[in-house]
Design a protein around this motif. Structure first.
Motif, PDB file in Angstrom:
ATOM      1  N   GLY A 358     -44.557  -2.462 -44.514  1.00  0.00           N
ATOM      2  CA  GLY A 358     -45.081  -3.981 -44.377  1.00  0.00           C
ATOM      3  C   GLY A 358     -43.877  -5.014 -44.283  1.00  0.00           C
ATOM      4  N   ALA A 359     -42.597  -4.337 -44.235  1.00  0.00           N
ATOM      5  CA  ALA A 359     -41.547  -5.035 -43.967  1.00  0.00           C
ATOM      6  C   ALA A 359     -41.723  -5.960 -42.751  1.00  0.00           C
ATOM      7  CB  ALA A 359     -40.064  -4.308 -44.041  1.00  0.00           C
ATOM      8  N   GLY A 360     -41.340  -7.050 -42.655  1.00  0.00           N
ATOM      9  CA  GLY A 360     -41.553  -8.082 -41.639  1.00  0.00           C
ATOM     10  C   GLY A 360     -42.916  -8.567 -41.174  1.00  0.00           C
ATOM     11  N   HIS A 361     -43.933  -8.282 -41.971  1.00  0.00           N
ATOM     12  CA  HIS A 361     -45.289  -8.301 -41.550  1.00  0.00           C
ATOM     13  C   HIS A 361     -45.936  -9.381 -42.479  1.00  0.00           C
ATOM     14  CE1 HIS A 361     -44.835  -4.465 -39.744  1.00  0.00           C
ATOM     15  NE2 HIS A 361     -45.933  -4.654 -39.078  1.00  0.00           N
ATOM     16  N   VAL A 362     -46.965  -9.805 -42.070  1.00  0.00           N
ATOM     17  CA  VAL A 362     -47.945 -10.948 -42.981  1.00  0.00           C
ATOM     18  C   VAL A 362     -49.265 -10.182 -42.681  1.00  0.00           C
ATOM     19  CG1 VAL A 362     -46.370 -12.747 -42.961  1.00  0.00           C
ATOM     20  CG2 VAL A 362     -47.825 -12.581 -41.138  1.00  0.00           C
ATOM     21  N   ARG A 363     -50.139 -10.592 -43.729  1.00  0.00           N
ATOM     22  CA  ARG A 363     -51.648 -10.281 -43.427  1.00  0.00           C
ATOM     23  C   ARG A 363     -52.240 -11.857 -43.281  1.00  0.00           C
ATOM     24  NH1 ARG A 363     -55.687  -7.723 -47.812  1.00  0.00           N
ATOM     25  NH2 ARG A 363     -55.728  -9.990 -48.315  1.00  0.00           N
ATOM     26  N   ILE A 364     -52.830 -12.095 -42.401  1.00  0.00           N
ATOM     27  CA  ILE A 364     -53.909 -13.196 -42.134  1.00  0.00           C
ATOM     28  C   ILE A 364     -55.340 -13.065 -42.294  1.00  0.00           C
ATOM     29  CG2 ILE A 364     -54.206 -15.147 -40.691  1.00  0.00           C
ATOM     30  CD1 ILE A 364     -51.566 -14.496 -39.046  1.00  0.00           C
ATOM     31  N   ASN A 365     -55.887 -14.102 -43.173  1.00  0.00           N
ATOM     32  CA  ASN A 365     -57.225 -14.373 -43.259  1.00  0.00           C
ATOM     33  C   ASN A 365     -57.728 -14.861 -42.237  1.00  0.00           C
ATOM     34  OD1 ASN A 365     -60.084 -14.570 -44.162  1.00  0.00           O
ATOM     35  ND2 ASN A 365     -59.530 -15.122 -46.346  1.00  0.00           N
ATOM     36  N   PHE A 366     -58.605 -14.590 -41.315  1.00  0.00           N
ATOM     37  CA  PHE A 366     -59.154 -15.288 -40.356  1.00  0.00           C
ATOM     38  C   PHE A 366     -60.830 -15.695 -40.637  1.00  0.00           C
ATOM     39  CE2 PHE A 366     -59.375 -11.206 -38.427  1.00  0.00           C
ATOM     40  CZ  PHE A 366     -60.551 -10.862 -38.113  1.00  0.00           C
ATOM     41  N   GLY A 367     -61.125 -15.514 -41.997  1.00  0.00           N
ATOM     42  CA  GLY A 367     -62.502 -15.727 -42.343  1.00  0.00           C
ATOM     43  C   GLY A 367     -62.666 -17.224 -42.647  1.00  0.00           C
TER      44      GLY A 367
END
Length: 386
Positions: A358-367
């Motif tokens: 997950g380095a350099g990543h984001v998780r986006i909630n598109f709900g």
């Protein structure tokens, strides 16, 4: 038949909620981190809960709250999966169920395979059950990810005793194929291991993708597996505390029947009522409308990232409302989320919490609403150096 997508609630109304999504950060931050949805509840759920409040029906959960029958029928209707009613049990939430099962299928100190990047509580759950995490990352392939079957074979050969599966996978949104799941089951059988499958995102497969319950993947999967799931992610019920545990075959069912009574008692009455209402046929139209809305937002996010953050690496998820996005090209460090939150006033989930991958990543909630999603991506793009 055309389905009218759900409309997300307006921001001023959402900010009146008291849940984590709306209380963790100040009002000038757009919260797209935790997996909560921005829509009204399904009408059947609202009706059932409102009637319970009117009656003062706020006591203990009864011995048979109707979860078994509702889940069995939902699984048949939505997945074509025939579940033995005698193999269905319940508890407070999915991670509770996973811990209780792992405690009974591994000995203290034994290793449990998890496929990173993965939902952060998986790591704590394995440790809470007395196990040791054995990380076998998903394989990156064109357009997505898949289970690293040779890596799992190696882990099982070297003594791992269980596999904690995420199906569909969080955060990548991968819907694992029947072939991959069948092969995983065969490996577990070969080495005398157990598979515990978290299937909370199962009802949220997008068009063109078919969710395959692990226990329905093959006869062997039935013999080696357990599934734990809930209506909570799909219907936004996380605070009400109810999950379903499903045994594949009769030996697993005996294990679940032998759990302490307190495991079942942890189920909240409102959680049980809401899950039964969610699994009812009356809630199917709401679910179809949700899927239509999420499908539109999924496509919108693809376009927004291409236009505003073209260096981001992103594969649209097969299921769910969570997007796993590599923004490492922008130089925001191993954990970009704090920088983005401070500079852009957008809260995204921390990539490194999902594992080293997950380095350099984001998780986006598109709900959320298309407007909120658009504003969030534009804000993030606004902090990219010229």
């Amino acid at each position: 038949m055309s389905v009218t997508p759900l409309q997300a609630l307006p921001l001023d109304e959402l900010r009146q909620r008291s849940s984590t999504k709306w209380r963790k950060y100040p009002a000038d931050v757009l919260p797209l981190f935790v997996a909560e949805l921005d829509y009204e509840l399904a009408p059947e759920i609202t009706r059932v809960l409102a009637e319970a409040v009117r009656r003062g029906d706020t006591g203990y959960t009864p011995p048979d709250p109707g979860i078994r029958e509702a889940f069995v029928e939902f699984s048949r209707r939505r997945f074509g999966w025939k579940v033995d009613p005698d193999h269905v049990f319940w508890t407070g939430d999915v991670m509770m169920g996973v811990v209780e099962i792992l405690r009974r299928v591994i000995a203290p100190g034994e290793r449990v395979v998890v496929m990173t990047p993965v939902y952060p509580p998986f790591f704590d759950t394995v440790e809470e059950a007395g196990g040791v995490v054995e990380r076998v990352p998903l394989e990156r392939v064109d357009g997505g990810w898949r289970i690293d079957l040779p890596g799992i074979r190696s882990a099982l050969q070297n003594g791992a005793r269980a596999v904690l599966l995420c199906n569909p996978h969080n955060p990548t949104g991968t819907v694992h194929s029947r072939e991959s799941l069948s092969a995983l089951a065969a490996l577990a059988a070969e080495f005398g291991a157990v598979v515990v499958s978290d299937e909370i995102h199962g009802p949220l497969a997008h068009d063109g993708h078919t969710f395959v319950p692990f226990l329905d993947a093959s006869p062997t999967a039935t013999e080696v597996g357990y599934a734990v799931t809930s209506a909570s992610k799909t219907y936004n019920l996380a605070g009400l505390k109810c999950a379903v545990m499903v045994a594949g075959a009769e030996p697993q069912a005996r294990t679940l029947r032998a759990l302490p009574a307190e495991v079942e008692w942890r189920t909240g009455l409102f959680g049980a009522l809401a899950n039964v209402a969610a699994y009812a046929p009356e809630s199917d139209a709401w679910l179809d409308a949700l899927l239509a809305a999420l499908g539109q937002n999924r496509a919108l996010l693809v376009d927004l990232l291409a236009e505003h953050l073209p260096l981001a690496r992103f594969d649209a998820p097969d299921a769910g409302f969570l997007a796993w996005v590599d923004v490492s090209a922008y130089g925001w460090g191993e954990n970009p989320s704090p920088h983005i939150r401070r500079q852009a006033k957008v809260a995204l989930h921390h990539g490194p919490l999902f594992g080293a991958e997950g380095a350099g990543h984001v998780r986006i909630n598109f709900g959320c609403s298309p407007d909120v999603l658009t504003e969030a991506v534009r804000r993030v793009a606004g902090i990219v150096p010229a």
